[in-house]
Design an enzyme around this catalytic site. Structure first.
Site, mmCIF file in Angstrom:
data_model
loop_
_atom_site.group_PDB
_atom_site.id
_atom_site.type_symbol
_atom_site.label_atom_id
_atom_site.label_comp_id
_atom_site.label_asym_id
_atom_site.label_seq_id
_atom_site.Cartn_x
_atom_site.Cartn_y
_atom_site.Cartn_z
ATOM 1 N N HIS A 169 0.828 -1.202 0.000
ATOM 2 C CA HIS A 169 0.000 0.000 0.000
ATOM 3 C C HIS A 169 0.871 1.263 0.000
ATOM 4 C CE1 HIS A 169 -3.913 -1.968 0.636
ATOM 5 N NE2 HIS A 169 -3.214 -2.863 1.309
ATOM 6 N N SER A 222 -21.264 26.178 12.988
ATOM 7 C CA SER A 222 -20.632 25.647 14.194
ATOM 8 C C SER A 222 -19.381 26.428 14.585
ATOM 9 C CB SER A 222 -20.250 24.173 13.978
ATOM 10 O OG SER A 222 -19.147 24.075 13.093
ATOM 11 N N GLY A 223 -18.804 27.151 13.624
ATOM 12 C CA GLY A 223 -17.570 27.865 13.895
ATOM 13 C C GLY A 223 -16.335 27.030 13.650
ATOM 14 N N GLY A 224 -16.526 25.726 13.373
ATOM 15 C CA GLY A 224 -15.400 24.867 13.050
ATOM 16 C C GLY A 224 -14.843 25.195 11.676
ATOM 17 N N VAL A 225 -13.758 24.566 11.326
ATOM 18 C CA VAL A 225 -13.071 24.864 10.069
ATOM 19 C C VAL A 225 -14.011 24.705 8.878
ATOM 20 C CG1 VAL A 225 -11.183 24.187 8.541
ATOM 21 C CG2 VAL A 225 -10.859 24.141 11.023
ATOM 22 N N ASP A 226 -14.728 23.587 8.825
ATOM 23 C CA ASP A 226 -15.531 23.277 7.643
ATOM 24 C C ASP A 226 -16.673 24.272 7.452
ATOM 25 O OD1 ASP A 226 -13.847 21.076 7.657
ATOM 26 O OD2 ASP A 226 -15.305 19.804 8.681
ATOM 27 N N SER A 227 -17.438 24.539 8.522
ATOM 28 C CA SER A 227 -18.566 25.466 8.378
ATOM 29 C C SER A 227 -18.074 26.899 8.148
ATOM 30 C CB SER A 227 -19.487 25.403 9.593
ATOM 31 O OG SER A 227 -18.908 25.996 10.732
#
Length: 518
Positions: A169, A222-227
């Site tokens: 792998h 949410s304030g997280g990176v993604d949102s």
């Protein structure tokens, strides 16, 4: 398949490492998508074809799997077979795959054979094996290019037909020179040109937002990176048509409250905070099972959010058409969990999201990051000008402290996790280790132990520290941090957090453990 235009199709045969192939491929500068066998057939029937195929590993054995995979090779597309993919390739072209008498699992040494050379790569190096069956006879037209130190076939190549197979792998971090091997195949065997970079990622994500026109968009923020990245990207396109609502479920850490206030003050996003602490905690009272906690938190979020949005629409005389989510490519893949025959993989634990909202509120989904991995989303955030500290903030799960208190959620238990987590954060920053750790948090264990505080016996609770290092969050190792740092964190928690008399450190990797405890 929504990504038929991708240069490389990664055909998923059920390997736990399939996502890593895609990530490594993109890191090398090539657009790629994970597909199932059925999707390949469908796209071939439509006249679509990629410039290259990669066949992943998988748990099956050709001794029992009698599927005809010939259609994968009929169109003369450059193809790389990895592990089970190698065995399928070798079998199709007349080689012989034998059931193993001994397996090769974990680290193994391989040797380059027959004058095969790799740029910047020695003749002997270590890779990650995970197989039992093996190629006993190399098919006609192929050359043996790699062999394991126990004499088994580790790599074959037919340069004229653009075919290559590897028994190990190269996509996992445990394989030395894995990137170099993949780069060799894409450049030298498949003759591909790079087509994937952060500007291309940003353009694709932006086009997804532009396609909705003048519609009103709702974001469960949410304030997280993604949102944050998704909301910033959307705001740059649709401006005031984006409305962000942040639900305070009472399961946040001190740093989360401060982060949201900072974003309200220093970004152009329109963020409204919904205080729903009492509602959540009342519904969670007496609940101990982790899956039940997750479901209650998810369902309550939907109820609170839906009620707020309906009242907001009525007060402002508007109608939302889209729900913006920071969904990432791994979320899309895991939500379908395709196996080559259409089955589903086992669910390890349910994930909190707002999946029930679109149906109940008749909203369409807007997911501009849906084809990106987290590290790619972070690159988009940097391109959008977001602060480094925001973009590289550690992940925090939707259920929050709800899954970091093992057992029943009580206000004093939530406070213990919140206070200890804040101490951990402060010391990570003081010791300058925050950016060397991918995720760090504290967990309150449902046990009490004897200790000594002052001159008296104490019988109090235990806080566990969980700090992990990972690049993809699919696999992770515990972070080996300085003794002085761990000692300082332990001392502060046992002295400053009332009711805690012992601190332990979780040194479990993923797998077999998960990153979170619940």
């Amino acid at each position: 398949m929504e990504q038929a235009q991708r240069k490389i199709w990664i055909v998923d045969f059920g390997s736990q490492y399939t996502q890593l192939i895609t990530r490594k491929t993109r890191e090398l500068g090539y657009s790629s998508a994970i597909v199932t066998l059925d999707e390949v057939r469908e796209e071939f029937d439509k006249g679509h074809r990629p410039e290259c195929l990669v066949l992943s590993g998988g748990p099956d054995s050709l001794a029992t799997d009698k599927t005809d995979y010939g259609f994968l090779f009929d169109k003369n597309i450059p193809t790389l077979g990895i592990c089970y993919g190698l065995q399928i390739m070798a079998n199709h072209f007349g080689g012989h795959v034998a059931p193993g008498t001994i397996g090769e699992y974990g680290h193994a040494e391989i040797i380059l054979k027959n004058d095969f050379k790799l740029k910047n790569c020695p003749e002997h190096f270590h890779v990650w094996m995970s197989h039992f069956d093996h190629v006993e006879k190399v098919p006609a037209g192929f050359n043996l290019i790699m062999e394991s130190d126990n004499g088994m076939v580790a790599g074959i190549r037919d340069i004229d037909r653009g075919l290559m197979g590897l028994q190990f792998h190269p996509e996992v971090e445990h394989s030395s020179y894995g990137r170099e091997i993949l780069r060799y195949f894409y450049e030298e065997v498949a003759s591909l040109k790079e087509d994937w970079n952060r500007l291309e990622m940003l353009k694709e994500a932006t086009d997804l937002v532009k396609a909705i026109g003048d519609a009103k968009v709702l974001c469960a923020f949410s304030g997280g990176v993604d949102s944050l990245v998704a909301a910033t990207l959307a705001h740059n396109v649709i401006g005031s048509n984006l409305y962000c609502f942040f639900v305070d479920n009472g399961l946040l850490r001190p740093q989360d409250h401060g982060h949201i206030e900072t974003l309200k003050k220093h970004t152009p996003l329109n963020i409204e905070i919904i205080d729903a602490k009492e509602i959540f905690l009342s519904k969670l009272k007496g609940v101990k099972d982790p899956e039940e906690k997750r479901k209650i938190i998810g369902h309550t979020f939907i109820e609170v959010f839906e009620e707020k949005v309906h009242s907001f629409e009525a007060d402002h005389q508007i109608k939302f058409e889209y729900l913006l989510q920071g969904t990432l490519y791994p979320d899309v893949i895991e939500s379908t969990s395709p196996h080559k025959k259409g089955g589903k993989s086992v669910t390890i634990k349910s994930h909190h999201n707002v999946g029930g909202l679109p149906e109940r509120m008749k909203l369409q989904l807007l997911e501009p990051l849906r084809y990106l991995f987290k590290d790619e989303g972070r690159k988009i955030g940097e391109e959008l000008g977001l602060k480094h500290d925001w973009v590289y903030r550690h992940p925090f799960p939707g259920p929050g402290i709800g899954i970091r208190v093992l057992g029943e959620l009580k206000e004093e238990s939530i406070d213990k996790v919140g206070q200890s987590d804040q101490i951990l954060l402060e010391e990570m920053l003081a010791f300058n280790v925050y950016n060397s750790v991918a995720q760090a948090f504290t967990v309150l264990l449902p046990v009490k132990t004897v200790g000594v505080k002052g001159d008296g016996r104490a019988y109090e609770e235990v806080i566990c520290l969980r700090l992990v290092s990972t690049t993809d969050y699919m696999t992770a190792t515990w972070s080996d941090l300085p003794r002085d740092f761990l000692s300082r964190v332990s001392s502060r928690i046992t002295n400053e957090v009332k009711g805690v008399t012992r601190v332990v450190y979780d040194i479990t990797s993923k797998p077999p453990g998960t990153i979170e405890w619940e």
